[in-house]
Design an enzyme around this catalytic site. Structure first.
Site, PDB file in Angstrom:
ATOM      1  N   ASP A  53     -29.869  86.093  13.397  1.00  0.00           N
ATOM      2  CA  ASP A  53     -30.242  87.540  13.933  1.00  0.00           C
ATOM      3  C   ASP A  53     -31.075  87.623  14.452  1.00  0.00           C
ATOM      4  O   ASP A  53     -32.104  89.137  14.145  1.00  0.00           O
ATOM      5  CB  ASP A  53     -30.320  88.390  12.830  1.00  0.00           C
ATOM      6  CG  ASP A  53     -28.331  89.065  12.411  1.00  0.00           C
ATOM      7  OD1 ASP A  53     -28.078  88.234  13.359  1.00  0.00           O
ATOM      8  OD2 ASP A  53     -28.308  88.704  11.460  1.00  0.00           O
ATOM      9  N   LYS A  61     -32.353  85.741  19.320  1.00  0.00           N
ATOM     10  CA  LYS A  61     -32.072  84.691  20.241  1.00  0.00           C
ATOM     11  C   LYS A  61     -31.541  85.058  21.502  1.00  0.00           C
ATOM     12  O   LYS A  61     -31.898  83.878  22.816  1.00  0.00           O
ATOM     13  CB  LYS A  61     -31.311  83.681  18.962  1.00  0.00           C
ATOM     14  CG  LYS A  61     -32.024  83.330  18.312  1.00  0.00           C
ATOM     15  CD  LYS A  61     -31.410  82.151  17.329  1.00  0.00           C
ATOM     16  CE  LYS A  61     -29.956  82.268  17.208  1.00  0.00           C
ATOM     17  NZ  LYS A  61     -29.897  83.329  16.173  1.00  0.00           N
ATOM     18  N   GLY A  91     -23.253  86.801  16.552  1.00  0.00           N
ATOM     19  CA  GLY A  91     -22.960  87.596  17.913  1.00  0.00           C
ATOM     20  C   GLY A  91     -24.329  87.584  18.687  1.00  0.00           C
ATOM     21  O   GLY A  91     -25.258  87.923  18.073  1.00  0.00           O
ATOM     22  N   HIS A  92     -24.948  87.128  19.648  1.00  0.00           N
ATOM     23  CA  HIS A  92     -25.972  87.770  20.144  1.00  0.00           C
ATOM     24  C   HIS A  92     -25.921  89.017  21.224  1.00  0.00           C
ATOM     25  O   HIS A  92     -24.418  89.146  21.459  1.00  0.00           O
ATOM     26  CB  HIS A  92     -26.418  86.638  21.115  1.00  0.00           C
ATOM     27  CG  HIS A  92     -26.817  85.592  21.271  1.00  0.00           C
ATOM     28  ND1 HIS A  92     -27.208  85.673  19.679  1.00  0.00           N
ATOM     29  CD2 HIS A  92     -26.396  83.933  21.490  1.00  0.00           C
ATOM     30  CE1 HIS A  92     -28.279  84.211  19.597  1.00  0.00           C
ATOM     31  NE2 HIS A  92     -27.213  83.317  20.503  1.00  0.00           N
ATOM     32  N   GLN A 140     -27.076  81.513  14.779  1.00  0.00           N
ATOM     33  CA  GLN A 140     -27.172  81.805  13.073  1.00  0.00           C
ATOM     34  C   GLN A 140     -28.971  80.930  12.905  1.00  0.00           C
ATOM     35  O   GLN A 140     -29.950  80.934  14.276  1.00  0.00           O
ATOM     36  CB  GLN A 140     -27.046  80.689  11.724  1.00  0.00           C
ATOM     37  CG  GLN A 140     -25.333  81.867  11.840  1.00  0.00           C
ATOM     38  CD  GLN A 140     -24.383  81.477  12.183  1.00  0.00           C
ATOM     39  OE1 GLN A 140     -24.190  79.671  12.526  1.00  0.00           O
ATOM     40  NE2 GLN A 140     -22.831  81.775  12.530  1.00  0.00           N
TER      41      GLN A 140
HETATM   42  P1  GDP Z   1     -29.540  87.139  18.048  1.00  0.00           P
HETATM   43  O1  GDP Z   1     -28.459  86.507  17.013  1.00  0.00           O
HETATM   44  O2  GDP Z   1     -30.736  86.310  17.183  1.00  0.00           O
HETATM   45  O3  GDP Z   1     -29.761  86.689  19.303  1.00  0.00           O
HETATM   46  O4  GDP Z   1     -29.896  88.400  17.724  1.00  0.00           O
HETATM   47  P2  GDP Z   1     -29.227  89.527  17.595  1.00  0.00           P
HETATM   48  O5  GDP Z   1     -28.758  90.109  18.685  1.00  0.00           O
HETATM   49  O6  GDP Z   1     -28.238  89.727  16.648  1.00  0.00           O
HETATM   50  O7  GDP Z   1     -30.063  90.506  16.937  1.00  0.00           O
HETATM   51  C1  GDP Z   1     -31.065  90.846  18.487  1.00  0.00           C
HETATM   52  C2  GDP Z   1     -30.833  92.873  18.431  1.00  0.00           C
HETATM   53  O8  GDP Z   1     -32.750  93.288  18.291  1.00  0.00           O
HETATM   54  C3  GDP Z   1     -30.597  93.012  19.516  1.00  0.00           C
HETATM   55  O9  GDP Z   1     -29.920  94.331  19.289  1.00  0.00           O
HETATM   56  C4  GDP Z   1     -31.741  93.200  20.619  1.00  0.00           C
HETATM   57  O10 GDP Z   1     -30.960  93.775  22.349  1.00  0.00           O
HETATM   58  C5  GDP Z   1     -32.158  93.417  20.198  1.00  0.00           C
HETATM   59  N1  GDP Z   1     -34.106  92.939  19.818  1.00  0.00           N
HETATM   60  C6  GDP Z   1     -34.143  91.522  20.452  1.00  0.00           C
HETATM   61  N2  GDP Z   1     -35.571  91.130  20.472  1.00  0.00           N
HETATM   62  C7  GDP Z   1     -36.481  92.770  20.461  1.00  0.00           C
HETATM   63  C8  GDP Z   1     -37.239  92.893  20.891  1.00  0.00           C
HETATM   64  O11 GDP Z   1     -38.311  92.584  20.943  1.00  0.00           O
HETATM   65  N3  GDP Z   1     -37.613  94.563  19.756  1.00  0.00           N
HETATM   66  C9  GDP Z   1     -36.726  95.487  19.935  1.00  0.00           C
HETATM   67  N4  GDP Z   1     -37.049  96.578  19.123  1.00  0.00           N
HETATM   68  N5  GDP Z   1     -34.942  94.553  19.720  1.00  0.00           N
HETATM   69  C10 GDP Z   1     -34.930  93.760  19.975  1.00  0.00           C
END
Ligand code: GDP
Length: 431
Positions: free
Chosen positions: A13, A16, A40-41, A225
């Site tokens: 999370d 990515k 989930g992305h 992950q």
């Molecule tokens: P992943 O599994 O690593 O892709 O992470 P997630 O998608 O679960 O979580 C990332 C969340 O943070 C998503 O809702 C993105 O839109 C949001 N997000 C990503 N980068 C940033 C950031 O720099 N700032 C903020 N406020 N939100 C972000």
């Protein structure tokens, strides 16, 4: 010719999805190497929000072709749901998405078994059958895509599994969620149908990637992950069932390890963790609540509130070493605005000693107390800033402190979920 791996440096999370999406536009291929629909992305494109569980987020760009590698365990029902969602939003899939014929399938009994043996409660899984599907893979009883596509073989394999599942429930003295005989017929009918719909996507993805490399094309390998959920190198047993670290890209896609030349580590500006397991820098009470709501820290797949805490340099340094991180993207820096000071864990204190490594034994990690360094925070919102020089001085110092502590350069900072909310960080000499 480059192969770049994007890997989470914490417990997943890290954001990515957004970074892979940004990098993907320049790639010829984006390939997912492990995990299942338990990850989930979230990618925000304009006003549209896409939550992708299995399909690499590169699919949202016109250029790259996407691969779901044999290291991924695939629930055909989820995958088709995701593909239907993308098609209705006019995302082209034909000839652009390839599913490895060696990927293992998740069937309904995997979810049953996950609950039966208590994995879901013990390690806080997402109940999507991922763990039991990997158990079958390692136990050499899994069903791979090429078998799913062959109705005769599928019938034989489902029969084998139905008997095994029946024995497991009988042994536990519990009735299965559905009588096995009826379930067996239903599984065969349903999964033959789903396989038929997936047929056009199934391919020898190892050969596709090998040929792509020979043509000198750019490949991005996307992990799900994060490092500390790796089945070997993470906080075992509170881990996922696959190799999340960069080397997972080699065996989950069939790429030679020597091809993995760039490793981009994604690190959130603070820490989060979903589910059970040790978390040395965890924040409880009001401070934790505030950070969780500012960061919107609720799971993309399950909606579960994430545990939150301060950035842990012991962990990040380890992630840099294990993955061979060549550069870091620091995400969600905007979330930390409005604080007069911030804490960074630089070492752990455990059993009367100071440690610079995360212990392998989780019980030893549970005993670790973080040693914090307090650094000045900043009040200003960062979400509209696009140039490094425009960041508050204390935010720049925070970035530099992290670089110094983890041994890899931060090349990019993310300050919002939008595609353009990105700051390129100049090299140290040019700042
Ligand atoms: P992943 O599994 O690593 O892709 O992470 P997630 O998608 O679960 O979580 C990332 C969340 O943070 C998503 O809702 C993105 O839109 C949001 N997000 C990503 N980068 C940033 C950031 O720099 N700032 C903020 N406020 N939100 C972000």
């Amino acid at each position: 010719m480059t192969v770049t791996v994007v890997v989470g440096c914490q417990w997943g999370d890290e954001g990515k999805g957004k970074i892979v999406d940004l990098m993907a536009r320049r790639m010829d291929w984006v390939a997912r190497y492990q995990g299942g629909a338990n990850a989930g992305h979230t990618v925000v494109v304009g006003r549209q929000k896409y939550v992708l569980h299995l399909v690499p987020s590169g699919i949202l760009h016109p250029k790259p072709k996407c691969i779901i590698g044999h290291g991924v365990v695939v629930d055909p029902a989820y995958l088709l749901e995701e593909l239907d969602g993308l098609s209705t939003r006019d995302i082209a899939l034909e000839g652009r998405l390839f599913l490895s014929e060696g990927a293992h399938a998740i069937l309904p009994y995997h979810k049953w078994l996950e609950t039966l043996d208590g994995q879901d409660v013990r390690v806080g899984t997402t109940k999507r059958g991922v763990g039991p599907a990997y158990q079958d893979k390692m136990g050499r009883t899994g069903i791979r895509m090429y078998e799913l596509l062959d109705p005769k073989r599928l019938r034989r394999r489902i029969d084998e599994h139905a008997e095994r599942v029946e024995r497991a429930f009988r042994g536990a003295g519990i009735a299965p969620p559905q009588p096995i005989e009826a379930a067996r017929t239903e599984w065969l009918a349903t999964y033959s149908g789903l396989a038929h719909r997936l047929r056009g996507f199934v391919a020898d993805t190892v050969a596709l990637l090998a040929e792509a490399r020979e043509r000198g094309e750019k490949i991005l390998c996307e992990g799900a992950q994060g490092t500390f959920l790796d089945v070997d190198l993470g906080t075992y047993p509170f881990v996922t069932s696959s190799t999340t670290t960069a080397s997972g890209a080699a065996f989950g896609l069939g790429l030679p390890p020597s091809a993995l030349t760039k490793v981009v580590g994604i690190c959130k500006a603070y820490a989060t963790r979903v589910g059970e397991g040790p978390f040395p820098t965890e924040l409880h009470g009001e401070d934790g609540e505030a950070l969780r709501s500012q960061g919107g820290e609720f799971g993309a797949t399950t909606g579960r509130p994430r545990r939150v805490g301060w950035l842990d340099l012991v962990q990040l340094r380890q992630a840099v070493r294990i993955n061979g991180v060549t550069s870091i993207v620091l995400t969600k820096l905007d979330v930390l605005s409005g604080r007069s000071s911030l804490e960074i864990a630089t070492r752990y204190r455990a059993d009367g000693e100071l440690r610079s490594y995360t212990p392998t034994d989780v019980e030893a990690l549970e005993r670790c107390e973080p040693v914090y360094e307090t650094v000045p925070g900043w009040e200003e919102p960062l979400d509209r800033i696009r140039r490094y020089a425009d960041l508050p001085l204390t935010a720049r110092r925070y970035i530099e402190r992290i670089e110094d502590g983890c041994g890899a350069p931060i090349r990019t900072v993310s300050v919002g979920s939008g595609r353009n909310q990105i700051i390129t960080v100049p090299s140290r000499a040019q700042r």
